[in-house]
Motif scaffolding. Structure first.
Motif, short mmCIF file in Angstrom:
data_model
loop_
_atom_site.label_atom_id
_atom_site.label_comp_id
_atom_site.label_asym_id
_atom_site.label_seq_id
_atom_site.Cartn_x
_atom_site.Cartn_y
_atom_site.Cartn_z
N LYS A 11 0.83 -1.16 -0.04
CA LYS A 11 0.07 0.18 0.23
C LYS A 11 0.83 1.30 0.09
O LYS A 11 0.41 2.39 0.38
CB LYS A 11 -1.12 0.21 1.21
CG LYS A 11 -0.14 0.00 2.65
CD LYS A 11 -1.26 0.20 3.69
CE LYS A 11 -0.78 0.58 4.86
NZ LYS A 11 -0.33 2.02 5.20
N LYS A 14 1.74 4.59 -5.77
CA LYS A 14 0.68 5.45 -6.18
C LYS A 14 -0.80 4.81 -6.14
O LYS A 14 -1.79 5.23 -6.00
CB LYS A 14 0.90 5.76 -7.63
CG LYS A 14 2.15 6.79 -7.81
CD LYS A 14 2.37 6.93 -9.10
CE LYS A 14 3.70 8.05 -9.26
NZ LYS A 14 4.12 8.46 -10.73
N ARG A 15 -0.68 3.39 -6.38
CA ARG A 15 -1.86 2.57 -6.20
C ARG A 15 -1.79 1.47 -5.30
O ARG A 15 -0.74 0.65 -5.52
CB ARG A 15 -2.17 2.21 -7.37
CG ARG A 15 -2.59 3.00 -8.55
CD ARG A 15 -3.09 2.32 -10.01
NE ARG A 15 -3.42 3.46 -10.70
CZ ARG A 15 -3.82 2.80 -12.02
NH1 ARG A 15 -3.75 2.10 -12.37
NH2 ARG A 15 -4.09 4.00 -12.82
N ASP A 16 -2.52 1.25 -4.34
CA ASP A 16 -2.72 0.30 -3.31
C ASP A 16 -3.12 -1.12 -4.04
O ASP A 16 -3.98 -1.03 -4.88
CB ASP A 16 -3.59 0.53 -2.24
CG ASP A 16 -3.16 1.79 -1.15
OD1 ASP A 16 -2.12 2.21 -1.49
OD2 ASP A 16 -4.01 1.97 -0.54
N SER A 77 -3.21 -5.72 -8.53
CA SER A 77 -2.03 -4.99 -8.27
C SER A 77 -1.30 -4.44 -9.69
O SER A 77 -1.56 -5.05 -10.65
CB SER A 77 -0.96 -5.91 -7.80
OG SER A 77 0.29 -5.20 -7.57
N HIS A 78 -0.74 -3.24 -9.75
CA HIS A 78 -0.36 -2.63 -10.70
C HIS A 78 1.33 -2.69 -10.54
O HIS A 78 2.12 -2.14 -11.27
CB HIS A 78 -0.84 -1.16 -10.73
CG HIS A 78 -2.10 -0.98 -10.96
ND1 HIS A 78 -2.59 -0.80 -12.21
CD2 HIS A 78 -3.01 -0.74 -9.96
CE1 HIS A 78 -4.06 -0.86 -12.24
NE2 HIS A 78 -4.18 -0.66 -10.73
#
Length: 105
Positions: A11, A14-16, A77-78
């Protein structure tokens, strides 16, 4: 008794990462028939580890000797990530585990 499972999520960027589609069941043989117990939403909770990681934990219900537990989820996820080991409570005598991994992309 219940079987507790933990899933670690990143987390800190930029993205969690997000755990989605969680479902869990416990199967027991009762009087010659299979009894299926569904995991309740109230059995799911999060624990913050630090600024970068959290753990989503869930408890499968009605687990006893001879139970079969089944759970499924997806991690959105990214990030390029590793797949964590499966940790179950130490008291569970596990005869078989199975994991299916599908990576889109």
């Amino acid at each position: 008794d219940e079987a507790n499972v933990s899933v670690r999520l990143y987390k800190g960027g930029k993205r969690d990462e997000v755990l989605i589609g969680l479902k869990g069941f416990t199967y027991n043989a009762v009087n010659g028939k299979v009894e299926k117990t569904k995991m309740k939403n109230s059995s799911v909770f999060k624990e913050e580890l630090n600024d970068y990681w959290e753990v989503e934990k869930f408890a499968l219900p009605n687990v006893k000797e001879g139970s079969v537990i089944e759970y499924t989820y997806k991690i959105e996820s990214h990030y390029t990530t590793t797949i964590d080991d499966i940790f179950l409570q130490d008291f569970l005598n596990c005869k078989h585990t199975s994991r299916t991994v599908d990576s889109a992309g």
